[in-house]
Write a protein that holds these residues in place. Structure first.
Motif, PDB file in Angstrom:
ATOM      1  N   TYR A  33       0.833  -1.200   0.000  1.00  0.00           N
ATOM      2  CA  TYR A  33       0.000   0.000   0.000  1.00  0.00           C
ATOM      3  C   TYR A  33       0.873   1.258   0.000  1.00  0.00           C
ATOM      4  N   GLY A  34       1.927   1.275   0.819  1.00  0.00           N
ATOM      5  CA  GLY A  34       2.815   2.428   0.829  1.00  0.00           C
ATOM      6  C   GLY A  34       3.611   2.576  -0.459  1.00  0.00           C
ATOM      7  N   LEU A  35       3.931   1.463  -1.115  1.00  0.00           N
ATOM      8  CA  LEU A  35       4.666   1.527  -2.382  1.00  0.00           C
ATOM      9  C   LEU A  35       3.830   2.106  -3.515  1.00  0.00           C
ATOM     10  N   GLY A  36       2.510   1.958  -3.440  1.00  0.00           N
ATOM     11  CA  GLY A  36       1.659   2.541  -4.473  1.00  0.00           C
ATOM     12  C   GLY A  36       0.700   1.567  -5.119  1.00  0.00           C
ATOM     13  N   PRO A  37       1.123   0.333  -5.496  1.00  0.00           N
ATOM     14  CA  PRO A  37       0.166  -0.585  -6.139  1.00  0.00           C
ATOM     15  C   PRO A  37      -0.968  -1.019  -5.242  1.00  0.00           C
ATOM     16  N   GLY A  38      -0.759  -1.058  -3.933  1.00  0.00           N
ATOM     17  CA  GLY A  38      -1.814  -1.450  -3.017  1.00  0.00           C
ATOM     18  C   GLY A  38      -2.085  -2.938  -3.053  1.00  0.00           C
ATOM     19  N   PHE A  39      -3.279  -3.315  -2.646  1.00  0.00           N
ATOM     20  CA  PHE A  39      -3.651  -4.725  -2.582  1.00  0.00           C
ATOM     21  C   PHE A  39      -5.121  -4.857  -2.931  1.00  0.00           C
TER      22      PHE A  39
END
Length: 562
Positions: free
Chosen positions: A270-276
Motif C-alpha cells: 500500500y505504501g509503495l503505491g500498487p496497493g492490494f
C-alpha cells in the motif's frame, strides 16, 4: 566382537551418515507437524461445543501443516456446497517448517561425530526424509475431513519451499560463501569475480537489500499498528462477533497473530503505491479505495482505510519506501567510505552507485517474493483474489529504491568525504592521521617515546621515562671503579646504558657479566671530537651471533670490547 579393524568405526560412521541425514529430515517434519497437532487438539478439547470429531481435528492439523508449506487446500463444507480453495498462507506459520528444514541440513553437514559423506547426498537425504513424511500427511489428509489438498500445489510451491530451505542450510553450513561462477561462464566474468572488491560489493549489496526489505516490512507493520489503533472499536467488534467462548476467541487471536506478517506486506505494498486487492472487484491504494470490497469479519481487516479518495494521512504511507531507499543508501555508503574523509580507501562514484543499484534490485526481488507469498484466494468468484500483485509490488519497490537509494548513496558518500572547515569543525582527514602516525614513528626512532622491543621488568614507567636504576650484578660491582660519574654527564649515560644491557633480555645476570666486564676495566674516557654528544648506545644494540650467544644462560662471548 564387532570391531574387525581399527578403521571400522570410521567406515561404519561414514556408511550410516546418509541414514542419519534421512532421519534428520523426518524428525524435522515430525516436529513441525507434532507441534501444530498438539495446538489444534488443545483448542478442540477446550471448545465447549466442538463441531467435529477427533479425526476431524487431526485432519484440520494436517491441512494447516500443508498450508504452511504453500499448498492450496480445498474446503468442502461451504454454505453453497461448491468446494472453495484456500490459498492464503499465514507467513508466520510458514516460518516454522522453513526453519526446521534449514536447521536439519545445517546440523547434518556440521556434525563432527557423524561427518556427512558429501554435500549432495546429505541434501538429498534430508529433503527425501522430509518429503516422505509430507507424502504420508497428504495421503492422510485426502482420506476424509473438511480440507483436502490440490495435487499440483504439492510440487509448486511446497516442494520448492522445502528444497530452497535445504539449499539455504547447505549455504549456511559452508560459511555463506560467494562462490566462483561455473566453468562454462565467460572468462571476463571469472576475471571480474577474481577481483578483491567484487565479493565485497556483492556482500554489501546483499546486506543493503536485506536491510531495505526489512525496513519495508517493519514500516508496513507500523502502518498496520497505527491503523488498528485508529479503528480499535471496529476491530474489537469484529473480534467479539466471530466467537463467544474462550477457546474460539483464542483461536481467532492465534489466527490473527500468524497473519500479522501478511498484513505487514499488504501495508508495505500500500505504501509503495500498487496497493492490494480485497476480492476481484476492489483495490486499495493511497490514492483511492475503489470497487466493492469483499470484507469478511476479521480483526486485521479493520485496519483497511475508509472507502473513497485518499487524503493526507493515506499519502503519508509513502514514507515507508523512502525510508527503505535511505536504508539501502546508508548500508552501501558505510562500506564504500569506511573512514570519514579517507579518500584513499573510498570507493569511486561508479562503484558506489552500482552497489546501491544492486541493493535496490535485491529489495525489489524480496518485495515481489513476499507479495506473492502473502496473498491468495479465500474462495470463489469475489473471494478468488486477496493481497497485492507480486510483479507490481516488486516493480514499485525497485523504482523507489533506485530513485532514493542511488542518489542518496552518492550524496552520503560526498558528505562522508567532506573536509574540515576553516574553524576545524569536522573529522580529521585520514591523510593527516597517517602523517601524524609517521611523525610518531620518527620520534620513536629518534628516542622520543621509544617502544622497547624487549621486556624491561618494571624499570621504566608507564609514560616511557626512566624509573629506578636496574640492579648491577655482584661480579660487575666488584671490578667497577669506586668513583661514580656525575649525574647528567656523558660517562654517566654510557655507564647507565651498559648496565641496562646487562639487566635486559633473557639472559639476566649471565648476559650482564661479560658485557659489563668488557667495558669496566680502565678509566672512563671522555668523548672525542668525532663523537656525537647525543650518542646513545641503546640505538645501536648489536644483533650479531655473539650477542645472541651471550643472551643464553651458561654461555659466554668473546672477551674484549664490542
Amino acid at each position: 566382537m564387532t570391531e574387525r579393524s581399527p578403521s571400522s568405526p570410521a567406515e561404519s560412521t561414514r556408511s550410516t551418515a546418509p541414514l542419519f541425514a534421512l532421519l534428520r529430515g523426518a524428525i524435522a517434519a515430525g516436529l513441525g507437524l507434532g507441534s501444530l497437532t498438539v495446538l489444534v487438539l488443545v483448542l478442540w478439547i477446550c471448545s465447549p461445543d466442538p463441531d467435529s470429531s477427533p479425526g476431524g481435528a487431526l485432519h484440520t492439523a494436517a491441512g494447516l501443516w500443508l498450508l504452511a508449506h504453500g499448498a492450496e487446500l480445498i474446503r468442502t463444507d461451504t454454505l453453497s456446497g461448491v468446494p472453495a480453495p484456500v490459498g492464503l498462507v499465514p507467513l508466520l506459520l510458514a516460518v516454522v517448517p522453513v526453519w526446521l528444514v534449514h536447521r536439519a541440513v545445517r546440523d547434518a553437514l556440521a556434525d563432527e561425530e557423524r561427518p556427512a559423506s558429501s554435500t549432495t547426498v546429505t541434501f538429498l537425504m534430508v529433503v527425501g526424509g522430509y518429503l516422505l513424511v509430507g507424502a504420508a500427511v497428504v495421503v492422510y489428509a485426502r482420506g476424509g475431513g473438511a480440507l483436502s489438498v490440490r495435487p499440483m500445489s504439492l510440487l509448486l510451491p511446497s516442494a520448492v519451499v522445502v528444497m530452497g530451505a535445504a539449499a539455504a542450510g547447505v549455504w549456511t553450513a559452508a560459511g555463506r560463501p560467494v562462490g566462483p561462477p561455473p566453468s562454462w561462464a565467460p572468462v571476463r566474468l571469472h576475471e571480474a569475480l577474481a577481483r578483491d572488491r567484487f565479493g565485497e560489493r556483492v556482500r554489501t549489496a546483499c546486506r543493503s537489500a536485506a536491510a531495505g526489505t526489512a525496513v519495508l516490512l517493519g514500516g508496513g507493520a507500523l502502518l498496520v499498528a497505527v491503523a488498528l489503533v485508529r479503528h480499535a472499536e471496529s476491530a474489537q467488534q469484529s473480534f467479539a462477533r466471530l466467537s463467544d467462548d474462550g477457546a474460539g476467541q483464542v483461536s481467532v487471536l492465534l489466527l490473527a497473530l500468524v497473519l500479522v506478517p501478511n498484513a505487514a506486506v499488504w501495508a508495505a505494498a500500500y505504501g509503495l503505491g500498487p496497493g492490494f486487492a480485497l476480492g476481484t472487484a476492489s483495490t486499495v491504494t493511497p490514492l483511492a479505495f475503489s470497487g466493492s470490497p469483499a470484507l469478511p469479519a476479521f480483526p486485521l481487516l479493520a485496519a483497511v482505510p475508509a472507502e473513497g479518495p485518499g487524503t493526507a494521512p493515506n499519502w503519508a504511507a509513502g514514507a515507508v519506501p523512502v525510508a527503505a531507499g535511505v536504508t539501502i543508501a546508508w548500508f552501501t555508503v558505510r562500506r564504500a567510505v569506511p573512514v570519514r574523509a579517507a579518500r584513499e580507501e573510498a570507493w569511486s562514484q561508479r562503484e558506489t552507485a552500482l552497489t546501491a543499484a544492486l541493493g535496490a534490485v535485491g529489495c525489489g526481488v524480496g518485495a515481489a517474493v513476499l507479495a506473492a507469498a502473502s496473498g491468495g484466494p479465500l474462495g470463489t468468484r469475489a473471494l478468488a483474489e486477496f493481497g497485492p500483485v507480486w510483479w507490481l509490488t516488486g516493480a514499485a519497490a525497485l523504482a523507489w529504491a533506485m530513485l532514493v537509494g542511488v542518489p542518496g548513496a552518492l550524496l552520503l558518500r560526498t558528505w562522508r568525504l567532506r573536509e574540515p572547515d576553516e574553524n576545524g569543525n569536522g573529522e580529521q582527514p585520514a591523510r593527516e592521521q597517517k602523517e601524524q602516525r609517521e611523525r610518531q614513528d620518527r620520534r620513536e626512532e629518534d628516542g622520543e617515546g621509544r617502544r622497547w622491543w624487549w621486556p624491561w621488568h618494571g624499570h621504566w614507567g608507564d609514560d616511557g621515562t626512566a624509573g629506578a636504576e636496574p640492579p648491577v650484578p655482584d661480579a660487575v660491582s666488584a671490578t667497577a671503579p669506586a668513583p661514580a660519574p656525575e649525574p647528567g654527564s656523558e660517562p654517566e649515560r654510557k655507564a647507565r646504558s651498559n648496565a641496562g644491557v646487562g639487566a635486559g633480555g633473557t639472559g639476566g645476570a649471565a648476559m650482564s657479566a661479560p658485557a659489563s666486564s668488557a667495558r669496566v676495566p680502565g678509566p672512563a674516557v671522555a668523548p672525542g671530537p668525532d663523537e656525537d654528544d647525543g650518542f646513545e648506545p641503546y640505538d645501536f644494540l648489536p644483533t650479531d651471533p655473539w650477542h645472541e650467544r651471550t643472551a643464553r644462560p651458561g654461555e659466554a662471548g668473546p672477551s674484549g670490547d664490542r
